[in-house]
Design a protein around this motif. Structure first.
Motif, PDB file in Angstrom:
ATOM      1  N   ILE A  90       0.838  -1.198   0.000  1.00 57.26           N
ATOM      2  CA  ILE A  90       0.000   0.000   0.000  1.00 57.26           C
ATOM      3  C   ILE A  90       0.875   1.251   0.000  1.00 57.26           C
ATOM      4  CG2 ILE A  90      -1.594   1.373   1.421  1.00 57.26           C
ATOM      5  CD1 ILE A  90      -2.915  -1.303   2.239  1.00 57.26           C
ATOM      6  N   ALA A  91       1.920   1.243   0.809  1.00 58.72           N
ATOM      7  CA  ALA A  91       2.827   2.389   0.871  1.00 58.72           C
ATOM      8  C   ALA A  91       3.545   2.607  -0.462  1.00 58.72           C
ATOM      9  CB  ALA A  91       3.844   2.205   1.999  1.00 58.72           C
ATOM     10  N   VAL A  92       3.978   1.529  -1.091  1.00 62.34           N
ATOM     11  CA  VAL A  92       4.670   1.637  -2.384  1.00 62.34           C
ATOM     12  C   VAL A  92       3.719   2.168  -3.465  1.00 62.34           C
ATOM     13  CG1 VAL A  92       5.765   0.304  -4.243  1.00 62.34           C
ATOM     14  CG2 VAL A  92       6.427  -0.085  -1.865  1.00 62.34           C
ATOM     15  N   MET A 127      -6.802   5.313  -9.847  1.00 57.96           N
ATOM     16  CA  MET A 127      -6.355   3.914  -9.863  1.00 57.96           C
ATOM     17  C   MET A 127      -5.604   3.589  -8.569  1.00 57.96           C
ATOM     18  SD  MET A 127      -6.274   1.242 -11.852  1.00 57.96           S
ATOM     19  CE  MET A 127      -5.306  -0.007 -12.634  1.00 57.96           C
ATOM     20  N   SER A 128      -4.710   4.462  -8.156  1.00 53.43           N
ATOM     21  CA  SER A 128      -3.959   4.259  -6.921  1.00 53.43           C
ATOM     22  C   SER A 128      -4.890   4.145  -5.729  1.00 53.43           C
ATOM     23  CB  SER A 128      -2.992   5.434  -6.710  1.00 53.43           C
ATOM     24  OG  SER A 128      -2.410   5.377  -5.428  1.00 53.43           O
ATOM     25  N   TYR A 129      -5.862   5.030  -5.670  1.00 62.32           N
ATOM     26  CA  TYR A 129      -6.810   5.038  -4.552  1.00 62.32           C
ATOM     27  C   TYR A 129      -7.575   3.716  -4.460  1.00 62.32           C
ATOM     28  CZ  TYR A 129     -10.813   6.304  -1.670  1.00 62.32           C
ATOM     29  OH  TYR A 129     -11.775   6.326  -0.704  1.00 62.32           O
ATOM     30  N   VAL A 130      -8.100   3.270  -5.570  1.00 65.09           N
ATOM     31  CA  VAL A 130      -8.902   2.043  -5.558  1.00 65.09           C
ATOM     32  C   VAL A 130      -8.031   0.836  -5.201  1.00 65.09           C
ATOM     33  CG1 VAL A 130     -10.297   0.473  -6.979  1.00 65.09           C
ATOM     34  CG2 VAL A 130     -10.640   2.939  -7.135  1.00 65.09           C
ATOM     35  N   ILE A 131      -6.831   0.762  -5.750  1.00 66.35           N
ATOM     36  CA  ILE A 131      -5.935  -0.355  -5.426  1.00 66.35           C
ATOM     37  C   ILE A 131      -5.629  -0.371  -3.931  1.00 66.35           C
ATOM     38  CG2 ILE A 131      -3.582  -1.253  -5.690  1.00 66.35           C
ATOM     39  CD1 ILE A 131      -3.730  -0.304  -8.639  1.00 66.35           C
ATOM     40  N   ARG A 132      -5.272   0.785  -3.367  1.00 68.11           N
ATOM     41  CA  ARG A 132      -4.935   0.850  -1.942  1.00 68.11           C
ATOM     42  C   ARG A 132      -6.143   0.542  -1.066  1.00 68.11           C
ATOM     43  NH1 ARG A 132      -3.630   5.888  -0.661  1.00 68.11           N
ATOM     44  NH2 ARG A 132      -4.250   6.714  -2.681  1.00 68.11           N
ATOM     45  N   LEU A 133      -7.303   1.013  -1.464  1.00 67.72           N
ATOM     46  CA  LEU A 133      -8.531   0.748  -0.706  1.00 67.72           C
ATOM     47  C   LEU A 133      -8.828  -0.755  -0.660  1.00 67.72           C
ATOM     48  CD1 LEU A 133     -11.045   1.877   0.771  1.00 67.72           C
ATOM     49  CD2 LEU A 133     -12.150   2.002  -1.469  1.00 67.72           C
ATOM     50  N   VAL A 134      -8.746  -1.411  -1.804  1.00 60.42           N
ATOM     51  CA  VAL A 134      -9.050  -2.848  -1.848  1.00 60.42           C
ATOM     52  C   VAL A 134      -7.956  -3.656  -1.137  1.00 60.42           C
ATOM     53  CG1 VAL A 134      -9.508  -4.817  -3.364  1.00 60.42           C
ATOM     54  CG2 VAL A 134     -10.494  -2.587  -3.899  1.00 60.42           C
ATOM     55  N   LEU A 135      -6.704  -3.253  -1.245  1.00 57.82           N
ATOM     56  CA  LEU A 135      -5.649  -3.935  -0.484  1.00 57.82           C
ATOM     57  C   LEU A 135      -5.886  -3.798   1.021  1.00 57.82           C
ATOM     58  CD1 LEU A 135      -2.395  -3.105  -2.493  1.00 57.82           C
ATOM     59  CD2 LEU A 135      -3.425  -5.357  -2.154  1.00 57.82           C
ATOM     60  N   ALA A 167     -11.051  -3.165 -10.419  1.00 59.75           N
ATOM     61  CA  ALA A 167     -12.008  -2.109 -10.063  1.00 59.75           C
ATOM     62  C   ALA A 167     -11.463  -0.733 -10.414  1.00 59.75           C
ATOM     63  CB  ALA A 167     -12.337  -2.178  -8.574  1.00 59.75           C
ATOM     64  N   GLY A 168     -10.153  -0.587 -10.385  1.00 55.05           N
ATOM     65  CA  GLY A 168      -9.544   0.711 -10.664  1.00 55.05           C
ATOM     66  C   GLY A 168      -9.503   1.083 -12.129  1.00 55.05           C
ATOM     67  N   LEU A 169      -9.465   0.101 -13.011  1.00 64.27           N
ATOM     68  CA  LEU A 169      -9.382   0.404 -14.441  1.00 64.27           C
ATOM     69  C   LEU A 169     -10.551   1.248 -14.949  1.00 64.27           C
ATOM     70  CD1 LEU A 169      -7.862  -2.887 -15.876  1.00 64.27           C
ATOM     71  CD2 LEU A 169      -6.788  -0.632 -15.789  1.00 64.27           C
ATOM     72  N   PRO A 170     -11.795   0.856 -14.685  1.00 59.35           N
ATOM     73  CA  PRO A 170     -12.902   1.702 -15.166  1.00 59.35           C
ATOM     74  C   PRO A 170     -12.912   3.080 -14.501  1.00 59.35           C
ATOM     75  CG  PRO A 170     -13.732  -0.437 -14.430  1.00 59.35           C
ATOM     76  CD  PRO A 170     -12.281  -0.374 -14.074  1.00 59.35           C
ATOM     77  N   VAL A 171     -12.544   3.137 -13.220  1.00 59.21           N
ATOM     78  CA  VAL A 171     -12.512   4.417 -12.510  1.00 59.21           C
ATOM     79  C   VAL A 171     -11.445   5.318 -13.108  1.00 59.21           C
ATOM     80  CG1 VAL A 171     -12.049   5.499 -10.274  1.00 59.21           C
ATOM     81  CG2 VAL A 171     -13.423   3.429 -10.384  1.00 59.21           C
TER      82      VAL A 171
END
Length: 185
Positions: A90-92, A127-135, A167-171
């Motif tokens: 998440i930090a990376v 994209m970063s936000y959604v990835i970090r949220l789901v992680l 999930a981040g791709l469409p966003v």
């Protein structure tokens, strides 16, 4: 008593992370609506404090998590190590996909970035936000289910990472919240 205090701090740190992600989501709505560099920079103006909240919360979660895992769990259960590795991920992701584009927008002059560049940065931040949220949700799943086997814990994180990207791709492709036409990044 120390155990309860550290557990309290650990849960409070998780709440700080959730609050930070919520605030970041609200800021991101404003960034997505921005049509100029100045508007995007204005929307991102208060994120300096958000970054401090998230950093302090992550650090507290890591330190208390390591102590609790060592002193009370004896690192029994693959979920603890996998949760720690996921926090690092998440930090990376945050540093590379949020930190760099945010700095770029904050340093740009009002007319330095064209519309396409602004849209690309908006997509990258989303994209970063959604990835970090789901992680982060993957970490919560690990903490509640506590899988003992390494493959099970790894599968949870891989599913969370894949789900975050999917999930981040469409966003990332959506232009903004004010009905702007869709643009690919």
């Amino acid at each position: 008593m120390v155990h309860l205090l550290l557990l309290f701090l650990h849960v409070t740190a998780a709440m700080g992370i959730v609050a930070g992600l919520g605030i970041e989501g609200a800021v991101l709505v404003r960034v997505r609506a921005a049509r100029t560099t100045a508007e995007a920079r204005d929307a991102l103006g208060s994120t300096r404090y958000l970054q401090r909240l998230m950093g302090l919360s992550m650090l507290t979660a890591i330190v208390t998590g390591i102590y609790l895992a060592t002193a009370y769990w004896g690192w029994r259960g693959a979920w603890m190590g996998m949760a720690m590795l996921t926090i690092v991920a998440i930090a990376v992701v945050g540093g590379l996909m949020t930190g760099r584009p945010t700095k770029r927008l904050m340093r740009a002059t009002d007319k330095a970035l064209g519309t396409d560049e602004i849209v690309a940065v908006q997509g990258q931040l989303s994209m970063s936000y959604v990835i970090r949220l789901v992680l982060f949700l993957g970490i919560v799943f690990l903490m509640t289910t506590k899988p003992t086997s390494g493959p099970s814990a790894l599968l949870v994180v891989l599913v969370a990472a894949a789900g975050g990207v999917a999930a981040g791709l469409p966003v990332a492709r959506m232009r903004g919240a004010q009905g702007h036409p869709e643009t690919s990044t």
